[in-house]
Write an enzyme that holds these catalytic residues in place. Structure first.
Site, PDB file in Angstrom:
ATOM      1  N   CYS A 424     105.525-105.011 -17.379  1.00  0.00           N
ATOM      2  CA  CYS A 424     106.612-105.982 -17.232  1.00  0.00           C
ATOM      3  C   CYS A 424     107.222-105.709 -15.871  1.00  0.00           C
ATOM      4  CB  CYS A 424     107.644-105.778 -18.339  1.00  0.00           C
ATOM      5  SG  CYS A 424     109.131-106.753 -18.073  1.00  0.00           S
ATOM      6  N   CYS A 673     130.356-112.158 -17.828  1.00  0.00           N
ATOM      7  CA  CYS A 673     128.931-112.504 -17.887  1.00  0.00           C
ATOM      8  C   CYS A 673     128.761-113.947 -18.345  1.00  0.00           C
ATOM      9  CB  CYS A 673     128.192-111.556 -18.817  1.00  0.00           C
ATOM     10  SG  CYS A 673     128.901-111.473 -20.462  1.00  0.00           S
TER      11      CYS A 673
END
Ligand SMILES: C[S@@+](CC[C@H](N)C(=O)[O-])C[C@H]1O[C@@H](n2cnc3c(N)ncnc32)[C@H](O)[C@@H]1O
Length: 719
Positions: A424, A673
């Site tokens: 990944c 966020c």
């Protein structure tokens, strides 16, 4: 630096031009199947939606399912889907970028918007790059690898500016940015190629001020889940707040007074924990990981405080609730369930459903002319990474079997089928290596993988962490049994094959749930924690404790927070939503005294330990909800000069905002966020006598759609 160039080659056909305008007439309908394929464009393969839910036929729409349409992509929603219009009807298209012209097949239609799958890329955006990850099309961990990194940063900045203007009704300074295609764009306006806000109202179909309806809750759901997880922390850390916020949080709905949904979130977990995902921080409900944990945990395991009991009440004073409309009803959160996948990203985004300006609907027409005011809020360019790859320090990998062979990787889109994955590219290499080693060892030892359908099998997840500053590594085996068979062999093999491993833990999770961690964690070998540094501060990280996943950018984020706090050494500071005290300890170095509050008991225990190992004595921590504890501190006579807040996606509780206004600190620093709830809360604080001067976007999650920002507010009125 990974291959991130190759701009614009992919699939330009060049034959069609961009068509005129992006408004109501931009979509032209063609006979089904008549589009050209195979001309090298991105075929929109795996990222197309899985319309697995039976669909009600809605009549009277400009398009119907299976129609082939040509679209100009005029924006990108917060899931990273291109937004196009077909005769004024909004279609979301996975994999399409702003400025592109495509031919697409309509997959499903809803009343106000639908989804289409790109068949042919007729004209590519200059911001298009070849996604370097081979499984980008199938894995939900990253959403925007196909976008040039500079354009990603610009888009994120635009998200912040748009939210401030449209949701917060705040004045944003004009900012001249070089757009990805080289054109100068007014980043404060909302009609740039990367702006989506203008599309929101139209997509949701809600008039300004309309409360979020079922449809918007549904739409918003997609954003649920993961989005926050990482940011929020793991199940333990989120459990306490999840029940009260679950629906709201995931749904991106921004109104106060949500009702809590308790059970739905449980399916949120499909996803890769390997990559980005906010399984952690990813949003579109696609990432399992911690997000899932968070949500599911909150709904099912009332272990960590009152909010976790499912009775969450975020009720806001009427005045505030009214001010922001959008009381949303919860449900949203559960939407990440696979069968709902096709609906979710609509998000068109309930977020701001109630707040969107009507003229926005016109299709990219700018919002009220706020941009040019030099007295407005400064939203500087997003602070990004010089190398936006391999930045994650933690992977959470679901395990499965393929033809009897142990595999681990990610859940195939729209299902719980695990696809094996070896690498990944947003993970630190050490995490790839650890996961690979564990898979090999498991195969050699004849270990079975947990099967969520039968509830049988042993190994559920492998969680690995690496401390960037010290190189210390941790391996956590999550099993479906209290005993770990062949424990000695596991230990011998891991210590031999994972150089630098400091901690091997066993977590027991026997529940039939997608939540990653169970309640019992044992140290099999080595230490209970690994250590890392952010700046000069040392942190102990245990198997389940929340720790930011991008250490390089955490330093940038906290540095900006510290800068905005403007400390001289004499200040009293409150750090609300403090987690394990990371920001508090940063601030304590420069303040007279810091008070941290956090709802999760374990986090506060970690915060106290972290203060101790750093010899910090001027920080104290209390367990509880910020909205309960801080009013009490006020009664006790604590008078902060600076208040820092770093809430979950749902933003600050209305009672906390009221208390902040009453306490009248000199400055408020708001770490967020979620630009939508940030904007909503800034509006409240502005109305309460604060002025927002700067909002700095920081890219904590490159290649994903997650947007982080830190805002500085100063008090205007005197005490
Ligand atoms: C975005 S994280 C911030 C953590 C920390 N500031 C950091 O940077 O690591 C939000 C935190 O708020 C906590 N939380 C959620 N609701 C809360 C509430 N009502 N009062 C206090 N803390 C809460 C969560 O458990 C989580 O640790």
């Amino acid at each position: 630096m990974k291959n991130n160039s190759g701009r614009g080659n992919a699939g330009k056909s060049g034959g069609q031009g961009r068509g005129g305008g992006s408004g109501r007439n931009s979509g032209s309908r063609t006979a089904q199947g008549s589009s050209r394929r195979g001309d090298g464009g991105r075929q929109g393969s795996g990222r197309g939606r899985t319309a697995s839910r039976p669909q009600e036929e809605i009549t009277g729409l400009p398009v119907a399912k299976n129609d082939e349409v040509q679209l100009d992509i005029i924006g990108m929603n917060h899931s990273g889907e291109g937004v196009g219009r077909a005769d004024g009807y909004t279609l979301f298209v996975a994999g399409a970028l702003p400025g592109e012209r495509i031919s697409a097949k309509v997959l499903m239609t809803k009343k106000q918007y639908g989804y289409a799958k790109m068949n042919t890329l007729l004209q590519a955006s200059p911001a298009r790059v070849e996604a370097p990850c081979e499984i980008f099309d199938r894995c939900g961990g990253c959403q925007i690898q196909h976008m040039d990194y500079g354009a990603q940063l610009e888009w994120k900045r635009q998200q912040v500016a748009d939210s401030l203007q449209r949701i917060g009704k705040l004045n944003v300074q004009t900012f001249e940015a070089e757009s990805a295609n080289g054109a100068s764009t007014n980043a404060a306006s909302t009609n740039g190629a990367f702006g989506e806000a203008a599309l929101m109202k139209d997509a949701t179909g809600l008039e300004e001020g309309t409360r979020v309806s079922t449809e918007t809750a549904e739409a918003g759901a997609h954003a649920a889940g993961p989005s926050e997880a990482e940011k929020q922390g793991n199940a333990a850390y989120e459990a306490a707040s999840a029940a009260s916020s679950a629906a709201n949080e995931g749904s991106e709905a921004i109104g106060y007074a949500p009702e809590a949904s308790s059970e739905q979130p449980l399916q949120a977990l499909e996803e890769t924990g390997f990559g980005g995902g906010e399984g952690d921080e990813n949003s579109d409900g696609r990432i399992a990981g911690e997000a899932a944990e968070k949500v599911a945990g909150g709904a099912t395991a009332p272990t960590f405080g009152s909010a976790a009991d499912g009775t969450g009440t975020d009720a806001a004073p009427n005045s505030l609730a009214k001010a922001f409309g959008a009381g949303t009803s919860a449900a949203a959160d559960g939407m990440s369930a696979p069968e709902l996948d096709a609906d979710t990203s609509a998000a068109a985004d309930s977020v701001s459903a109630s707040e969107l300006s009507i003229d926005a609907a016109a299709g990219g027409v700018s919002a009220p002319a706020l941009g040019a005011d030099a007295g407005g809020i400064l939203v500087p360019p997003t602070l990004g990474m010089s190398d936006p790859w391999r930045y994650r320090n933690k992977a959470q990998v679901p395990m499965g079997e393929e033809n009897g062979r142990l595999i681990g990787g990610f859940y195939a889109r729209g299902s719980h089928r695990i696809v094996d994955m070896e690498t990944c590219i947003i993970q630190h290499e050490a995490n790839d290596e650890m996961v690979e080693a564990v898979k090999e060892i498991g195969r050699e030892l004849g270990i079975t993988a947990y099967d969520e359908e039968t509830g049988r099998g042993l190994l559920r997840h492998v969680v690995v962490k690496v401390a960037f500053a010290t190189g210390e590594k941790m391996v956590v085996l999550v099993t479906n049994s209290d005993r770990l068979p062949k424990a000695e062999q596991w230990i011998a093999a891991i210590t031999e094959r994972v150089p630098g491993v400091k901690s091997i833990c066993h977590n027991v999770n026997t529940r039939q749930t997608n939540v990653i961690f169970g309640d019992i964690t044992r140290v099999l070998w080595g230490e209970e924690v690994i250590h890392d540094y952010i700046g000069d501060i040392k942190f102990a990280i245990s198997a389940r404790s929340f720790y930011q996943v991008n250490p390089a950018q955490t330093e940038v984020l906290y540095g900006k927070t510290l800068e905005y706090a403007g400390l001289t050494g004499n200040e009293t500071v409150i750090d609300a939503y403090c987690g394990i005290g990371t920001i508090s300890l940063f601030l304590a170095q420069k303040a007279k005294r810091v008070y941290g509050v956090e709802i999760v008991k374990e986090a506060i225990e970690d915060a106290r330990k972290n203060a101790e190992i750093n010899g910090i004595t001027n920080a104290e921590f209390e367990v509880g909800a910020s909205e309960d504890v801080i009013p009490r501190w006020k009664e006790q006579g604590i008078t902060p000069d600076v208040i820092v807040v770093d809430p979950p996606r749902k933003g600050c509780d209305a009672r906390l905002l009221e208390t902040i206004i009453e306490m009248q600190p000199e400055r408020v620093v708001y770490v967020s966020c979620n630009p939508a709830t940030l904007a909503r809360d800034l509006r409240v604080l502005e109305d309460g006598g604060f002025k927002t001067t700067k909002v700095q976007p920081v890219d904590m999650f490159p290649q994903t759609v997650h947007v982080e920002a830190v805002a500085l507010l100063t008090r205007q009125n005197s005490k």
